[in-house]
Design a protein around this motif. Structure first.
Motif, short mmCIF file in Angstrom:
data_model
loop_
_atom_site.label_atom_id
_atom_site.label_comp_id
_atom_site.label_asym_id
_atom_site.label_seq_id
_atom_site.Cartn_x
_atom_site.Cartn_y
_atom_site.Cartn_z
N UNK A 86 0.84 -1.21 0.00
CA UNK A 86 0.00 0.00 0.00
C UNK A 86 0.87 1.25 0.00
N UNK A 87 1.93 1.26 0.79
CA UNK A 87 2.84 2.41 0.79
C UNK A 87 3.49 2.59 -0.57
N UNK A 88 3.90 1.48 -1.19
CA UNK A 88 4.53 1.58 -2.51
C UNK A 88 3.55 2.07 -3.57
N UNK A 89 2.29 1.68 -3.47
CA UNK A 89 1.29 2.20 -4.41
C UNK A 89 1.14 3.71 -4.28
N UNK A 90 1.09 4.19 -3.03
CA UNK A 90 1.02 5.64 -2.84
C UNK A 90 2.25 6.34 -3.37
N UNK A 91 3.42 5.75 -3.15
CA UNK A 91 4.64 6.35 -3.68
C UNK A 91 4.67 6.32 -5.20
N UNK A 92 4.20 5.24 -5.80
CA UNK A 92 4.23 5.13 -7.26
C UNK A 92 3.25 6.10 -7.90
N UNK A 93 2.09 6.27 -7.33
CA UNK A 93 1.15 7.23 -7.90
C UNK A 93 1.68 8.65 -7.82
N UNK A 94 2.41 8.96 -6.77
CA UNK A 94 3.03 10.29 -6.68
C UNK A 94 4.22 10.39 -7.61
N UNK A 95 4.91 9.26 -7.86
CA UNK A 95 6.07 9.27 -8.75
C UNK A 95 5.66 9.53 -10.20
#
Length: 561
Positions: free
Chosen positions: A363-372
C-alpha cells in the motif's frame, strides 16, 4: 388556474427569528432528547434480550428484578466498564473485566445516529408545499449548513445520554453484578463523547479541519502521511488500516481453523455447560459477542507474545500452558494442547504477520508510485518520484500506527475474570504492540522500497512504443524530413516546424507505386499529400515495398468540379 403547478428551484429560507430560535433552545432540547432516547434504546435492547432468556430458562435463579439488574450491568459492560461479582463461593468479590467487543457496536451506533440527527434536525423544515391554493413542487432544494451548531448538538447528546446512564448505574449497583465506579465514571462518558463527536463530524460532511487540529502536534511531513490534503486518510493511515485488517482477519482464521480441528471438544463443552436449549442459545450468543475478542487473541498468538489463560499460563506458538482448571467453554476448545509448539503452529502463526507486512509495504509503494508517475499519461516517468527515504518513513509510520491499533485492541480484549489464578486473561497490550512493530518494520519497509523501485522502472521497460518515440522528437523529425526512395522532394510535405505547400505547390506521390514523375500535376488540386510519419516522428521505411499509413489514397486525385 388553481391547478397550475409552480416549478421552483429554491426553497424559501426561514425567517431570521425562526433560525435563531432553532439555534438556541430547540436545538439543545432536541439534542438532549436524542441522547436520552439513544441510551433508552440501548437499555431496552439489553433488557428485552435478558428477559427473553430469563423467561425461557427452566431454572431461573431470581425474579424479574434480578434479570433487569443483569441487563443494566451488561449495558454498562458494553461501554467497557468492569463489573464486580459478589455471589462467589469464597465470599470475596471477583472482578469481571473482559468486555465483549461486539456489544460495543450498539451504543456507539446509537450515539452516532443521535448526534447526526440532532445536528441535521431542523434543516429539512420549511413551507408545507401549498401557497394560495397552488401546489408548489420543489425540483431541487439547495442544502445549506446545519441549523444546529456542532457544539450544541454534541453537548446536548452527551448530556442526555449521561442523564440516563447515571440512574442505570445506580440501579445496577443493587444486583449481583455491580459496576466498578471508577471504570464506569471513565468509560461511559468517554464512549459518549467520542461517538457523539463522530456523529456531529459526519453530519458536517467530515471536514478535515478538526483532524488537522488534532494532529497539529505532529511534524508537517508526518501529518501529511497520516492525513491527506483533501481531508482523507493519507498513505500511512491507509497502510496501517490494511495491516490491522490483515492481522485481525488472520487471527480470526486461526481461531476458526482450530475450532474446526477441535470440533468434538467444542461440542462437548457446549453440552456440558448447560442442558436446556435456552441456556445453549445464551452460550452461543456470548460466543458470537466474543468473536472480535477471539480475533484479537488470535492476532496476538500469531505475532508471538500469545495470550494468558490465567496468571502464569501463557499460550504462544512456541509453547502452550493453559490453566488446568478452566471452565468448559466452546471458544476455549480452540486453544492448542499443552506442550511445546510444533512446526505447523510456527508456520501458521508466522504467515499472518508476514502477510500483514507485505500488505502494508504494498500500500505504501502504491502511494509512492502514484506520486512518482504523476498520473496515467503515456510515457509518464519518475520525475516527481518519492525518494527512498520518504518511502521508508511512510512505511515506518504505518508500522507504528498499526502497532498502536493492535495494542489498543489487545488492552480492550482482555481483563480479569476473578482473583489469584483468574486475575489475568487475554494478551498483554505492550507485548502485542512491540511484536507488531518489530514484524512490520522487518517486512513492510523492504517491501515498500522494492515495490516502489519496481513500479518506478516499469513504465521505462515495458512502456508503449509511441511513448519511447516521443521522447526523441529531434531525431524522429530529422528522419521524417527525408523523402522516401523513388520520390522527389516537393514543397507540400509537413514538417515539425510547420506546414509547407498548403496554398500551392506540386503534389508529391506517397510511394513508389504511384504515377511516374513525368505525369503533370492535376490543375487546381485540392488535395495535398499528408506525411503522417513526419508528424509523429516515426522512422521512414527505406524499402520501396513498404506500406505507408496513407498508401491507399490516390497520389493524383481528380480535380473537383
Amino acid at each position: 388556474m388553481a391547478g397550475v403547478i409552480e416549478m421552483t428551484a429554491r426553497r424559501r429560507p426561514p425567517s431570521p427569528l425562526l433560525t435563531r430560535m432553532r439555534d438556541r433552545s430547540p436545538g439543545l432540547a432536541d439534542a438532549l432528547t436524542g441522547g436520552a432516547v439513544a441510551a433508552g434504546l440501548g437499555l431496552a435492547s439489553f433488557a428485552v434480550l435478558v428477559m427473553m432468556l430469563w423467561i425461557t430458562s427452566p431454572y431461573p435463579d431470581s425474579g424479574p428484578g434480578g434479570a433487569l439488574h443483569v441487563a443494566a450491568a451488561l449495558w454498562l459492560l458494553a461501554h467497557g466498564a468492569d463489573l464486580v461479582r459478589t455471589d462467589t463461593l469464597a465470599g470475596v468479590p471477583a472482578p469481571v473485566g473482559i468486555q465483549p467487543l461486539l456489544l460495543l457496536a450498539l451504543p456507539v451506533w446509537l450515539l452516532h445516529r443521535a448526534a447526526r440527527d440532532a445536528t441535521d434536525g431542523g434543516a429539512a423544515d420549511g413551507d408545507d408545499g401549498f401557497e394560495g391554493g397552488v401546489e408548489v413542487v420543489d425540483i431541487a432544494v439547495v442544502a445549506g449548513p446545519p441549523l444546529v451548531s456542532a457544539r450544541t448538538a454534541w453537548a446536548g447528546v452527551v448530556l442526555g445520554y449521561l442523564a440516563v446512564a447515571a440512574p442505570a448505574a445506580l440501579y445496577a449497583a443493587g444486583g449481583a453484578l455491580r459496576p466498578s465506579w471508577v471504570w464506569t465514571g471513565v468509560c461511559v462518558p468517554l464512549v459518549a463523547v467520542v461517538a457523539a463527536g463522530a456523529g456531529v463530524w459526519s453530519a458536517h460532511g467530515r471536514p478535515g479541519g478538526p483532524l488537522r487540529r488534532l494532529l497539529g502536534v505532529l511534524p508537517t511531513g508526518v501529518r501529511r502521511l497520516v492525513l491527506g490534503p483533501d481531508g482523507r486518510p493519507g498513505v500511512a493511515a491507509r497502510a496501517a488500516a490494511a495491516g490491522a485488517a490483515v492481522l485481525l482477519g488472520g487471527g480470526a482464521l486461526l481461531v476458526a481453523v482450530s475450532l474446526v480441528g477441535h470440533g468434538t471438544a467444542a461440542q462437548a463443552a457446549l453440552l456440558r455447560l448447560t442442558e436446556g436449549w435456552s441456556g445453549r442459545f445464551a452460550v452461543l450468543l456470548l460466543c458470537a459477542a466474543l468473536v472480535p475478542n477471539a480475533a484479537v487473541w488470535g492476532a496476538a498468538y500469531a505475532l508471538g507474545p500469545g495470550f494468558a489463560l490465567g496468571a502464569g499460563h501463557v499460550v504462544s506458538p512456541l509453547s502452550s500452558a493453559p490453566a488446568p482448571f478452566l471452565p468448559p467453554f466452546p471458544l476455549l476448545a480452540a486453544v492448542p494442547e499443552a506442550g511445546e509448539g510444533r512446526l505447523v503452529h510456527w508456520v501458521a502463526a508466522g504467515a499472518v504477520p508476514v502477510a500483514a507486512g507485505v500488505v502494508v509495504g504494498w500500500v505504501v509503494a502504491q502511494g509512492a508510485a502514484s506520486a512518482e508517475r504523476g498520473g496515467t499519461r503515456p510515457g509518464g516517468g519518475c520525475g516527481a518520484a518519492w525518494p527512498p527515504g520518504r518511502t521508508v518513513r511512510a512505511a515506518a509510520l504505518a508500522a507504528v500506527l498499526c502497532a498502536a491499533v493492535l495494542a489498543g485492541l489487545a488492552a480492550l480484549a482482555g481483563g480479569p475474570l476473578g482473583v489469584t489464578v483468574l486475575a489475568r486473561f487475554g494478551p498483554v497490550w505492550w507485548q502485542v504492540g512491540a511484536a507488531a512493530l518489530a514484524w512490520l518494520m522487518l517486512v513492510a519497509v523492504p517491501t515498500a522500497v522494492t515495490v516502489r523501485a519496481w513500479r518506478c522502472r516499469a513504465p521505462q521497460a515495458d512502456g508503449p512504443r509511441i511513448g519511447k518515440q516521443r521522447e526523441e522528437p529531434a531525431g524522429g523529425a530529422r528522419k521524417a524530413g527525408r523523402p522516401r526512395k523513388g520520390t522527389r522532394p516537393g514543397r507540400g510535405w509537413f514538417t515539425r516546424t510547420g506546414v509547407a505547400g498548403v496554398t500551392g505547390g506540386d503534389a508529391t506521390p506517397a510511394d513508389g507505386d504511384a504515377k511516374p514523375e513525368t505525369s503533370p500535376p492535376a490543375p487546381d488540386a485540392a488535395y495535398t499529400p499528408f506525411d503522417h510519419d513526419a508528424m509523429y516522428g516515426l522512422q521512414d521505411q527505406q524499402d520501396d515495398t513498404a506500406f505507408g499509413p496513407y498508401d491507399f489514397l490516390s497520389a493524383d486525385p481528380a480535380p473537383e468540379p
